[in-house]
Design an enzyme around this catalytic site. Structure first.
Site, PDB file in Angstrom:
ATOM      1  N   ASP A 211       0.816  -1.211   0.000  1.00 42.67           N
ATOM      2  CA  ASP A 211       0.000   0.000   0.000  1.00 42.67           C
ATOM      3  C   ASP A 211       0.851   1.262   0.000  1.00 42.67           C
ATOM      4  O   ASP A 211       0.363   2.341  -0.332  1.00 42.67           O
ATOM      5  CB  ASP A 211      -0.924  -0.005   1.222  1.00 42.67           C
ATOM      6  CG  ASP A 211      -1.980   1.082   1.148  1.00 42.67           C
ATOM      7  OD1 ASP A 211      -2.647   1.188   0.105  1.00 42.67           O
ATOM      8  OD2 ASP A 211      -2.126   1.837   2.130  1.00 42.67           O
ATOM      9  N   LEU A 292      -8.427   5.892   2.239  1.00 41.03           N
ATOM     10  CA  LEU A 292      -8.447   7.073   1.372  1.00 41.03           C
ATOM     11  C   LEU A 292      -7.105   7.345   0.706  1.00 41.03           C
ATOM     12  O   LEU A 292      -6.979   8.320  -0.041  1.00 41.03           O
ATOM     13  CB  LEU A 292      -8.855   8.309   2.192  1.00 41.03           C
ATOM     14  CG  LEU A 292     -10.306   8.307   2.708  1.00 41.03           C
ATOM     15  CD1 LEU A 292     -10.533   9.491   3.638  1.00 41.03           C
ATOM     16  CD2 LEU A 292     -11.295   8.362   1.545  1.00 41.03           C
ATOM     17  N   ARG A 293      -6.110   6.502   0.990  1.00 41.39           N
ATOM     18  CA  ARG A 293      -4.814   6.742   0.355  1.00 41.39           C
ATOM     19  C   ARG A 293      -4.915   6.631  -1.150  1.00 41.39           C
ATOM     20  O   ARG A 293      -4.245   7.362  -1.887  1.00 41.39           O
ATOM     21  CB  ARG A 293      -3.763   5.772   0.911  1.00 41.39           C
ATOM     22  CG  ARG A 293      -2.370   6.031   0.322  1.00 41.39           C
ATOM     23  CD  ARG A 293      -1.294   5.155   0.959  1.00 41.39           C
ATOM     24  NE  ARG A 293      -0.986   5.627   2.301  1.00 41.39           N
ATOM     25  CZ  ARG A 293      -1.112   4.889   3.396  1.00 41.39           C
ATOM     26  NH1 ARG A 293      -1.553   3.648   3.300  1.00 41.39           N
ATOM     27  NH2 ARG A 293      -0.805   5.372   4.581  1.00 41.39           N
ATOM     28  N   ALA A 294      -5.757   5.729  -1.642  1.00 36.89           N
ATOM     29  CA  ALA A 294      -5.913   5.577  -3.086  1.00 36.89           C
ATOM     30  C   ALA A 294      -6.440   6.866  -3.720  1.00 36.89           C
ATOM     31  O   ALA A 294      -5.990   7.268  -4.801  1.00 36.89           O
ATOM     32  CB  ALA A 294      -6.865   4.418  -3.393  1.00 36.89           C
ATOM     33  N   VAL A 297      -3.509   9.422  -3.740  1.00 35.90           N
ATOM     34  CA  VAL A 297      -2.484   9.094  -4.726  1.00 35.90           C
ATOM     35  C   VAL A 297      -3.005   9.344  -6.135  1.00 35.90           C
ATOM     36  O   VAL A 297      -2.293   9.888  -6.991  1.00 35.90           O
ATOM     37  CB  VAL A 297      -2.036   7.629  -4.555  1.00 35.90           C
ATOM     38  CG1 VAL A 297      -1.157   7.202  -5.717  1.00 35.90           C
ATOM     39  CG2 VAL A 297      -1.293   7.448  -3.242  1.00 35.90           C
TER      40      VAL A 297
END
Length: 712
Positions: A211, A292-294, A297
């Protein structure tokens, strides 16, 4: 006559980035990170021989040069130096505080982290030479300090030891490296572009590290003859004269580096409109990515792509390219799932009007109450819960439970009748109620789908091993936590500084010491005794005979073994798979680090026939014997999945074969069901000195409760 002056040759020039044929997605992913390092790095997945490492190493030439505080070993930016830099304090806008000088400009670094590196080499440690000769406590920076404001490249990142992965995770999450060891307490900035390459056949990454990579790219060799020929032509030309070949591409390299620099200068001014932001959120929600990292990014990559294309605002095309690279590895619900993205679905989502929100995953087209995939309106199987997997079984007929290789006395009490008799060919005759053939008999070969994998209990090999670093059994390893000091056996592998000093200190006066530093002799040296965890060879021996072929039982068995495979994946084990049915046992999966291959073979495993238990145990003993010669330090854990019946051969044969496995750590998973149990698997486990666990008790309920509490 004077000889003409020779042009100095560059030692080992890198293959030019612009000379690489194909791999357009990988090139784009690397360029987006060069334009905006905040994208978060690139993971390159692909088969061997696809120039993954060549492309990554060529990236360094495209990165803009870095201005640093002169003399700072930690590459502080003169415009905003790190206030806690170990070489500081520095004054903003100048060089070192000790001597105000202008900053130094150097090329961006590409630092390579070897898979076998030590923790000290990565994070840094006490400078032993100065400590022992000058008596001062000084810090020697590691690779994380060298990679600050540059690229940290890890080839075969999936083979990186867990203790190094933990350090990388901390540094990548915080942008800071903390070193607390041997009396040294240091922190320094460590913000770097993380790039890793891997071959999925050799095992997958831990989810936490996976991730942390912003983008991922799957690389495959081209099947076009002309493109493959051009690759060979250019590579041979480079090997014949690297300097001349690099000179041919120097103009294109400079032009590309200038474009990267312009895009990097422009990226801060790119606007992310609300419509594009809603598209990003819609795509990430529809693909059900975790967290929410996706979203972040994807937004950063879309902004970088817009800057690279010279646009002032993000468009749908930028979101499309960003999502293709940022989402595939974040959609995995299971470590055995291959990363990927449905591009047709992505197009449909991007074509929606962002001002009119469509029904989300809980709406009429995607929710549990709708008629789309997974809903009860399609493929509902009622109480059985098997969905379409059992759609070929007539609903009016109960599945047969008769086991042709087991006497009737062994049939579970209360089981439904066997149904209409089978013909000589093993096929069920048509039923009177439907006219359709009932389910085949258990002795006929068939493939049964598996239920989802379940988390299982932890099984370990007793004692203290010395195998490859992993996360299963206790082991004395060179990379674990320090538990004490000992006299070295041969050349010291890891010096224990405090114990060495304590051993030498009482003798300093007698050795005539009259200045700084210690007078050491070989007998003073002490090495660190470390204890960690090792990875084991987990050999699964699975009964695939007719006695296991009843649909619900084999589904449960496959689910349990998938859970054990998942556990082996997380603990960095090697796995092998032996199955036995009919009259023989087969090594379906030779011992390998690719747990995904084991899962694939298990899902396609056919069942049926008699039960050659002795043959399965003999094959397991042979596999372990060969592996002991290949890798003597890796201790085995045998997982035998059976109900204990032996209908091909005798029970005595099975017990004699079990005697060959005495001393091997073994777990017998008892698959016998029903109210009346013969206890054959338990008897076999006692004969082998093994732990016996019922199939229903294999799930780690306590671990699941702990996970849910921590999540809450």
């Amino acid at each position: 006559m004077t000889k003409p002056k020779e042009t100095p040759k560059v030692r080992d020039p890198r293959y030019p980035f612009t000379a690489i044929v194909g791999s357009e997605d990988l090139k784009l992913a690397l360029i987006l990170n060069a334009v905006s390092p905040g994208v978060g790095g690139v993971l390159v997945r692909g088969e061997k021989g696809t120039a993954k490492s060549t492309i990554v190493r060529a990236l360094a030439a495209l990165l803009p040069p870095v201005e640093t505080v002169r003399g700072c070993r930690f590459s502080c930016d003169p415009a905003s130096p790190d206030p806690e830099c170990p070489d500081g304090p520095h004054e903003a806008g100048t060089g070192s505080s000790r001597a105000s000088q202008p900053g130094a400009v150097r090329p961006a670094r590409l630092v390579e982290l070897p898979v076998g590196a030590s923790e000290d080499r990565l994070a840094g440690s006490l400078d032993l030479e100065r400590a022992l000769t000058e008596g001062v406590k000084a810090f020697e920076p590691g690779l994380l300090a060298a990679a600050h404001r540059g690229v940290l490249y890890v080839d075969e990142v999936n083979l990186l030891h867990d203790h190094l992965v933990d350090l990388l995770l901390d540094a990548a999450a915080l942008g800071t490296c903390y070193v607390e060891r041997e009396g040294v307490s240091v922190r320094h900035a460590a913000r770097f572009l993380l790039v890793g390459t891997m071959n999925p056949e050799e095992g997958e990454l831990r989810p936490q590290l996976l991730d942390r990579f912003g983008l991922t790219v799957e690389v495959r060799a081209s099947r076009e003859v002309s493109q493959r020929a051009e690759v060979i032509r250019r590579r041979l030309a480079f090997e014949a004269d690297p300097v001349a070949f690099a000179a041919l591409w120097d103009g294109e390299e400079r032009a590309l580096a200038a474009r990267v620099a312009e895009a990097r200068a422009r990226v801060a001014d790119v606007v992310l409109p609300d419509a594009a932001l809603r598209r990003i959120a819609t795509v990430c929600a529809a693909f059900e990515v975790d967290g929410l990292r996706a979203d972040l990014v994807t937004a950063r990559a879309a902004i970088a792509h817009a800057a690279w294309q010279g646009r002032a605002a993000v468009t749908a095309d930028d979101v499309r390219e960003a999502a293709r690279l940022a989402l595939p590895h974040r959609r995995r619900r299971d470590p055995f799932d291959a990363p990927g993205l449905d591009e047709a679905k992505l197009e449909d989502l991007l074509n929606q009007d962002p001002e009119d929100p469509e029904d989300g995953p809980g709406g009429p087209e995607g929710g549990p109450g709708g008629g789309s995939e997974g809903g009860p309106g399609e493929g509902d199987s009622g109480e059985g819960g098997d969905g379409n997997a059992d759609a070929d079984v007539p609903q009016g007929d109960a599945p047969p439970s008769a086991e042709p290789d087991v006497p009737d006395a062994g049939r579970d009490v209360g089981a439904p009748p066997a149904g209409p008799p089978a013909g000589e060919d093993g096929e069920r005759r048509p039923t009177a109620s439907t006219g359709a053939p009932a389910e085949p008999v258990a002795g006929r070969e068939q493939v049964v789908a598996a239920d989802p994998a379940r988390r299982t209990r932890l099984f370990t090999v007793p004692g203290l091993g010395a195998g490859a670093p992993g996360r299963r059994s206790r082991a004395a390893t060179p990379l674990g936590r320090v538990t004490g000091a000992r006299l070295p056996q041969g050349r010291p592998s890891s010096l224990h500084l405090r114990a060495t000093v304590e051993a030498a200190a009482p003798h300093q006066a007698g050795r005539g010491r009259n200045g700084p530093g210690l007078l050491l002799r070989r007998e003073d040296l002490r090495e660190a005794a470390r204890e960690g965890r090792e990875g084991n060879l987990v050999l699964f021996v699975v009964d695939a005979s007719g006695s296991m072929a009843a649909r619900q039982r084999m589904r449960a068995v496959k689910s349990a073994v998938l859970g054990l495979l998942l556990d082996a994946y997380q603990r960095r084990d090697k796995v092998g798979l032996v199955t036995f049915r009919g009259a023989r046992a087969d090594l379906v999966l030779p011992p390998t680090s690719s747990v995904e291959a084991g899962a694939a073979r298990l899902r396609d495993l056919p069942t049926g026939g008699r039960t050659p238990l002795a043959a399965g145990l003999l094959r397991a003993a042979e596999v372990l014997r060969v592996e002991r010669l290949r890798d003597p330090s890796r201790r085995p854990l045998l997982v035998l999945v059976t109900d204990g019946r032996a209908t091909s051969g005798t029970v005595e044969d099975a017990h004699r074969a079990a005697g060959l496995l005495t001393g091997v750590a073994t777990v017998v998973v008892d698959c016998e069901g029903g109210h009346v149990r013969l206890g054959l698997a338990g008897t076999l486990a006692r004969r082998m000195g093994a732990e016996s666990v019922r199939l229903d008790d294999l799930t780690d309920l306590a671990g699941m409760v702990r996970e849910r509490r921590s999540a809450a």
